[in-house]
Design an enzyme around this catalytic site. Structure first.
Site, PDB file in Angstrom:
ATOM      1  N   GLY A  44       0.766  -1.238   0.000  1.00 13.48           N
ATOM      2  CA  GLY A  44       0.000   0.000   0.000  1.00 13.48           C
ATOM      3  C   GLY A  44       0.798   1.290   0.000  1.00 13.48           C
ATOM      4  O   GLY A  44       0.373   2.288  -0.572  1.00 13.48           O
ATOM      5  N   GLU A  99       3.754   4.218   6.435  1.00 12.70           N
ATOM      6  CA  GLU A  99       2.561   3.367   6.335  1.00 12.70           C
ATOM      7  C   GLU A  99       1.526   4.063   5.448  1.00 12.70           C
ATOM      8  O   GLU A  99       1.479   5.287   5.390  1.00 12.70           O
ATOM      9  CB  GLU A  99       2.074   3.212   7.768  1.00 12.70           C
ATOM     10  CG  GLU A  99       1.207   2.118   8.228  1.00 12.70           C
ATOM     11  CD  GLU A  99       1.003   0.846   7.474  1.00 12.70           C
ATOM     12  OE1 GLU A  99       0.950   0.852   6.228  1.00 12.70           O
ATOM     13  OE2 GLU A  99       0.803  -0.162   8.138  1.00 12.70           O
ATOM     14  N   ASP A 100       0.701   3.284   4.781  1.00 11.72           N
ATOM     15  CA  ASP A 100      -0.334   3.892   3.945  1.00 11.72           C
ATOM     16  C   ASP A 100      -1.484   4.426   4.805  1.00 11.72           C
ATOM     17  O   ASP A 100      -1.840   5.591   4.742  1.00 11.72           O
ATOM     18  CB  ASP A 100      -0.848   2.913   2.871  1.00 11.72           C
ATOM     19  CG  ASP A 100      -1.333   1.578   3.439  1.00 11.72           C
ATOM     20  OD1 ASP A 100      -1.248   1.365   4.680  1.00 11.72           O
ATOM     21  OD2 ASP A 100      -1.799   0.740   2.651  1.00 11.72           O
ATOM     22  N   ASP A 103      -5.727   1.912  10.540  1.00 13.38           N
ATOM     23  CA  ASP A 103      -7.158   1.665  10.716  1.00 13.38           C
ATOM     24  C   ASP A 103      -7.366   1.124  12.134  1.00 13.38           C
ATOM     25  O   ASP A 103      -7.480   1.891  13.081  1.00 13.38           O
ATOM     26  CB  ASP A 103      -7.570   0.683   9.614  1.00 13.38           C
ATOM     27  CG  ASP A 103      -9.060   0.432   9.540  1.00 13.38           C
ATOM     28  OD1 ASP A 103      -9.833   1.316   9.889  1.00 13.38           O
ATOM     29  OD2 ASP A 103      -9.460  -0.670   9.108  1.00 13.38           O
ATOM     30  N   VAL A 153     -11.067   3.159   1.113  1.00 11.20           N
ATOM     31  CA  VAL A 153     -10.522   3.966   0.022  1.00 11.20           C
ATOM     32  C   VAL A 153      -9.623   3.141  -0.894  1.00 11.20           C
ATOM     33  O   VAL A 153      -9.038   2.143  -0.471  1.00 11.20           O
ATOM     34  CB  VAL A 153      -9.746   5.196   0.543  1.00 11.20           C
ATOM     35  CG1 VAL A 153     -10.687   6.191   1.213  1.00 11.20           C
ATOM     36  CG2 VAL A 153      -8.616   4.788   1.494  1.00 11.20           C
ATOM     37  N   ASP A 159      -5.523  -0.579  -2.574  1.00 12.47           N
ATOM     38  CA  ASP A 159      -6.184  -1.484  -3.519  1.00 12.47           C
ATOM     39  C   ASP A 159      -7.516  -1.996  -2.991  1.00 12.47           C
ATOM     40  O   ASP A 159      -7.846  -1.872  -1.806  1.00 12.47           O
ATOM     41  CB  ASP A 159      -5.305  -2.713  -3.781  1.00 12.47           C
ATOM     42  CG  ASP A 159      -5.377  -3.727  -2.625  1.00 12.47           C
ATOM     43  OD1 ASP A 159      -5.260  -3.299  -1.456  1.00 12.47           O
ATOM     44  OD2 ASP A 159      -5.580  -4.916  -2.889  1.00 12.47           O
ATOM     45  N   ARG A 165      -4.676   0.434  -7.431  1.00 12.57           N
ATOM     46  CA  ARG A 165      -3.525   1.084  -6.787  1.00 12.57           C
ATOM     47  C   ARG A 165      -2.950   2.200  -7.650  1.00 12.57           C
ATOM     48  O   ARG A 165      -2.311   3.115  -7.163  1.00 12.57           O
ATOM     49  CB  ARG A 165      -2.401   0.063  -6.546  1.00 12.57           C
ATOM     50  CG  ARG A 165      -2.714  -1.002  -5.523  1.00 12.57           C
ATOM     51  CD  ARG A 165      -1.426  -1.720  -5.134  1.00 12.57           C
ATOM     52  NE  ARG A 165      -1.677  -3.019  -4.514  1.00 12.57           N
ATOM     53  CZ  ARG A 165      -1.926  -3.204  -3.223  1.00 12.57           C
ATOM     54  NH1 ARG A 165      -1.975  -2.182  -2.418  1.00 12.57           N
ATOM     55  NH2 ARG A 165      -2.121  -4.425  -2.740  1.00 12.57           N
TER      56      ARG A 165
HETATM   57  P1  5GP Z   1      -5.014  -1.975  10.463  1.00 15.80           P
HETATM   58  O1  5GP Z   1      -4.139  -3.110  10.913  1.00 15.80           O
HETATM   59  O2  5GP Z   1      -4.615  -0.637  11.043  1.00 15.80           O
HETATM   60  O3  5GP Z   1      -6.468  -2.283  10.685  1.00 15.80           O
HETATM   61  O4  5GP Z   1      -4.934  -1.926   8.906  1.00 15.80           O
HETATM   62  C1  5GP Z   1      -3.881  -1.383   8.255  1.00 15.80           C
HETATM   63  C2  5GP Z   1      -3.856  -1.868   6.831  1.00 15.80           C
HETATM   64  O5  5GP Z   1      -5.165  -2.173   6.341  1.00 15.80           O
HETATM   65  C3  5GP Z   1      -3.356  -0.756   5.945  1.00 15.80           C
HETATM   66  O6  5GP Z   1      -1.963  -0.768   5.880  1.00 15.80           O
HETATM   67  C4  5GP Z   1      -4.044  -1.059   4.635  1.00 15.80           C
HETATM   68  O7  5GP Z   1      -3.263  -1.947   3.897  1.00 15.80           O
HETATM   69  C5  5GP Z   1      -5.345  -1.724   5.026  1.00 15.80           C
HETATM   70  N1  5GP Z   1      -6.472  -0.758   4.989  1.00 15.80           N
HETATM   71  C6  5GP Z   1      -7.093  -0.169   6.035  1.00 15.80           C
HETATM   72  N2  5GP Z   1      -8.070   0.661   5.612  1.00 15.80           N
HETATM   73  C7  5GP Z   1      -8.049   0.592   4.265  1.00 15.80           C
HETATM   74  C8  5GP Z   1      -8.813   1.238   3.226  1.00 15.80           C
HETATM   75  O8  5GP Z   1      -9.717   2.068   3.443  1.00 15.80           O
HETATM   76  N3  5GP Z   1      -8.490   0.905   1.941  1.00 15.80           N
HETATM   77  C9  5GP Z   1      -7.495   0.010   1.647  1.00 15.80           C
HETATM   78  N4  5GP Z   1      -7.266  -0.246   0.363  1.00 15.80           N
HETATM   79  N5  5GP Z   1      -6.758  -0.605   2.585  1.00 15.80           N
HETATM   80  C10 5GP Z   1      -7.038  -0.319   3.876  1.00 15.80           C
END
Ligand code: 5GP
Length: 176
Positions: A44, A99-100, A103, A153, A159, A165
């Site tokens: 990402g 980091e992208d 969440d 998103v 993606d 992407r």
């Molecule tokens: P977390 O572990 O914080 O829940 O998730 C982090 C990862 O989930 C991010 O690095 C990303 O790859 C993916 N992610 C979280 N929200 C989104 C979103 O809205 N769109 C996409 N494409 N990936 C997301």
């Protein structure tokens, strides 16, 4: 992909460019003379990382790590897996995770623990997007590009099932 398409633009190209330039200036100021290692989280963050490093006019190293938690869908599985590791040692180095999006925070906390176990001089985090309303674990973000609402998103590295992407902006994923 059947059923879902990129829709409403959430963050446009010009806005991305301007914010990445600001982040780059702040990071350059904070890390001048420290030769940080910027660790991009694949896949990402690849586009953000490429733009960000060009906006940081100081000596720095780059590396990438690949983690997986979503297994193709739009909800976190809550289980993080290391898919491919760094290629350089980070002991004694200043590390900046790129980091992208953050969440639930589970991916980032897993990564932080994994990197901190390698005795770096410091570990800080630069996230392009912060979806704070979804947080399950507390996590510290040192640089944040954008706070974004609770929508899935795509684009600018993000993606959905491997697609979208390559969009130059960030869009909400919508029903087709
Ligand atoms: P977390 O572990 O914080 O829940 O998730 C982090 C990862 O989930 C991010 O690095 C990303 O790859 C993916 N992610 C979280 N929200 C989104 C979103 O809205 N769109 C996409 N494409 N990936 C997301």
């Amino acid at each position: 992909m059947a059923g879902h398409r990129p829709g409403r633009v959430v963050i446009g190209e010009a806005e991305l460019r301007a914010r990445v330039a600001e982040l780059g200036r702040a990071i350059a100021r904070d890390y001048a003379g420290k030769e940080p290692v910027l660790v991009g989280v694949l896949q990402g963050a690849f586009m953000f990382m490429a733009d960000l490093v060009r906006a940081i006019p100081i000596d720095l190293a780059t590396d990438f790590i690949s983690l997986s938690s979503y297994e193709g869908g739009t909800k976190s599985s809550g289980q993080v897996r290391l898919v491919s590791d760094l290629s350089i040692p980070i002991a004694g180095r200043h590390v900046l995770i790129v980091e992208d999006i953050v969440d639930t925070g589970l991916t980032l906390e897993y990564l932080r623990r994994s990197l901190e176990a390698r005795s770096p001089r410091s570990v800080r985090v630069c996230a392009l997007a912060d979806k704070a309303s979804h947080r399950q674990v507390e996590t510290r973000l040192d640089y944040v590009g954008f706070a974004i609402p609770d929508v899935y998103v795509v684009g600018y590295g993000f993606d959905y099932e491997g697609l979208y992407r390559n969009l130059p902006h960030i869009a909400a994923l919508e029903d087709a």
